[in-house]
Design an enzyme around this catalytic site. Structure first.
Site, PDB file in Angstrom:
ATOM      1  N   HIS A  11      89.435  30.287  18.001  1.00  0.00           N
ATOM      2  CA  HIS A  11      90.215  31.274  18.753  1.00  0.00           C
ATOM      3  C   HIS A  11      89.600  31.516  20.132  1.00  0.00           C
ATOM      4  O   HIS A  11      89.498  32.659  20.586  1.00  0.00           O
ATOM      5  CB  HIS A  11      90.294  32.589  17.965  1.00  0.00           C
ATOM      6  CG  HIS A  11      91.435  33.484  18.354  1.00  0.00           C
ATOM      7  ND1 HIS A  11      91.550  34.053  19.593  1.00  0.00           N
ATOM      8  CD2 HIS A  11      92.504  33.918  17.633  1.00  0.00           C
ATOM      9  CE1 HIS A  11      92.637  34.812  19.640  1.00  0.00           C
ATOM     10  NE2 HIS A  11      93.240  34.743  18.458  1.00  0.00           N
ATOM     11  N   HIS A  65      94.779  36.608  10.469  1.00  0.00           N
ATOM     12  CA  HIS A  65      93.494  35.907  10.500  1.00  0.00           C
ATOM     13  C   HIS A  65      92.618  36.219   9.277  1.00  0.00           C
ATOM     14  O   HIS A  65      91.407  36.377   9.396  1.00  0.00           O
ATOM     15  CB  HIS A  65      92.739  36.238  11.780  1.00  0.00           C
ATOM     16  CG  HIS A  65      93.424  35.820  13.039  1.00  0.00           C
ATOM     17  ND1 HIS A  65      94.203  34.685  13.122  1.00  0.00           N
ATOM     18  CD2 HIS A  65      93.459  36.393  14.282  1.00  0.00           C
ATOM     19  CE1 HIS A  65      94.687  34.570  14.355  1.00  0.00           C
ATOM     20  NE2 HIS A  65      94.256  35.585  15.072  1.00  0.00           N
ATOM     21  N   GLU A  72      94.846  27.753  20.153  1.00  0.00           N
ATOM     22  CA  GLU A  72      94.388  27.726  18.764  1.00  0.00           C
ATOM     23  C   GLU A  72      95.053  26.589  17.981  1.00  0.00           C
ATOM     24  O   GLU A  72      96.113  26.784  17.380  1.00  0.00           O
ATOM     25  CB  GLU A  72      94.707  29.059  18.084  1.00  0.00           C
ATOM     26  CG  GLU A  72      94.266  30.294  18.850  1.00  0.00           C
ATOM     27  CD  GLU A  72      94.989  31.536  18.385  1.00  0.00           C
ATOM     28  OE1 GLU A  72      95.015  31.791  17.157  1.00  0.00           O
ATOM     29  OE2 GLU A  72      95.567  32.251  19.230  1.00  0.00           O
ATOM     30  N   TYR A 110      89.325  31.878  24.090  1.00  0.00           N
ATOM     31  CA  TYR A 110      90.148  32.185  25.260  1.00  0.00           C
ATOM     32  C   TYR A 110      89.600  31.378  26.438  1.00  0.00           C
ATOM     33  O   TYR A 110      88.434  31.531  26.821  1.00  0.00           O
ATOM     34  CB  TYR A 110      90.083  33.674  25.602  1.00  0.00           C
ATOM     35  CG  TYR A 110      90.869  34.576  24.686  1.00  0.00           C
ATOM     36  CD1 TYR A 110      92.195  34.909  24.964  1.00  0.00           C
ATOM     37  CD2 TYR A 110      90.281  35.118  23.546  1.00  0.00           C
ATOM     38  CE1 TYR A 110      92.919  35.746  24.133  1.00  0.00           C
ATOM     39  CE2 TYR A 110      90.993  35.964  22.707  1.00  0.00           C
ATOM     40  CZ  TYR A 110      92.316  36.278  23.003  1.00  0.00           C
ATOM     41  OH  TYR A 110      93.018  37.110  22.170  1.00  0.00           O
TER      42      TYR A 110
END
Length: 327
Positions: free
Chosen positions: A171, A100, A291, A173
């Site tokens: 990103h 990342h 993602e 969740y």
């Protein structure tokens, strides 16, 4: 609208921008251009994992909801070649891979709020040539926009003054039930192939068919079952499929449509616990990272869809997230 959220350890102010339209409410932090919260009217829990304070985003919840990059996912060996020049990046994952964007990626920076309304905001970030080993002075943009139907559209763009690589990704969740665990979530992905990975989660080669594997989500199936192998893989999306992915659980349905050629799915195995909005410590399998992005380690795979960005061109990705109550 924007208001003060917290200060960084260096004393810089972080704002939260509250958006609302079509029965959906979203909260965006200027830290990491982070999707901190997303809620539907009439549903008593958030749909993305997040925290009510800044501190967790500086530690165990670093990537939660953030825009990661400038190159999301992993680069094998922390190195790649561009136009005959070898570039070495920060190896921030066990000293062997770049994850990342390195030690201070786009997730760990304060973005600038450029414009806002009741239903949208646009943030920008400037990255200097050589930061983290990546070439080019780059300008990034992230726009979150809620539509009249409550769908959230995220538009990511980037320009550079020198040839470089670009692969931004959100990103977040996701958890639709309000309870930790993914056994009660069903997932379908419009992907006939995926990328196998080695022990360091680096792709081993060309896409392989999902048929007959644990990674066949072409028809809805539980995200995970007891004893199944971890999912932290790129799914190669079938061109033109709409939606690209559907997640269901707790009487809710999330449809994601993206123009990215892939989507990384991580089932949060080994997730470091962090405090959520309701005070719970979210642990392993508390949410599903979804993602949309280009494929991992693309700079070292010329046969993968290219993430090269040249001067005068604009890199972009558009992803649409539409959560609804199932009828």
């Amino acid at each position: 609208m924007a208001e003060h959220f917290a200060d960084t350890p260096e004393g810089l102010p972080v704002d939260v921008i509250r958006l609302q339209a079509g029965g959906t409410r979203a909260q965006i932090l200027t830290w990491g251009a982070t999707l901190q919260d997303l809620r539907l009217d009439g549903v008593d829990h958030g749909l993305v994992l997040g925290a009510p304070q800044l501190a967790p985003y500086l530690g165990p919840m670093r990537y939660f909801g953030a825009i990661v990059g400038p190159v999301a996912n992993r680069i094998a060996g922390g190195t790649a070649e561009l136009d005959g020049t070898r570039h070495d990046f920060e190896k921030n994952e066990a000293g062997r891979t770049t994850l990342h964007g390195g030690h201070i990626g786009t997730d760990a920076r304060l973005w600038q709020l450029e414009e806002e309304s009741d239903s949208h905001c646009r943030l920008s970030l400037r990255l200097a040539d050589g930061e983290g080993g990546f070439p080019g002075n780059r300008v990034l943009s992230a726009e979150y926009r809620l539509g009249d139907d409550g769908a959230l559209t995220l538009t990511l763009t980037a320009v550079s003054d020198a040839p470089t690589w670009m692969n931004l990704a959100n990103h977040a969740y996701w958890n639709l039930t309000g309870r930790d665990g993914l056994e009660d979530h069903a997932l379908s992905i419009a992907a006939s192939s995926y990328l196998e990975v080695d022990d360091h989660l680096i792709p081993t080669g060309a896409p392989v068919p999902v048929a007959g594997t644990r990674f066949d989500f072409r028809a809805p199936r539980p995200v995970r079952r007891e004893g199944e192998a971890m999912v932290d893989h790129n799914f190669c999306l079938d061109p033109g499929a709409r939606p690209s992915l559907v997640l269901t659980g707790g009487g809710l349905r999330l449809e994601i449509t993206t123009d990215a050629p892939g989507v990384q799915i991580f089932d949060a195995t080994g997730l470091t616990p962090g405090p959520g909005h309701d005070g719970r410590q979210h642990g392993p399998h508390a949410g599903l990272a979804i993602e949309p992005q280009f494929w991992p380690d693309t700079p070292n795979h010329p046969d993968y869809p290219s993430i090269r960005l040249d001067p005068g061109a604009t890199w972009s990705q558009v992803s649409r997230y539409h959560a609804t109550v199932e009828s």
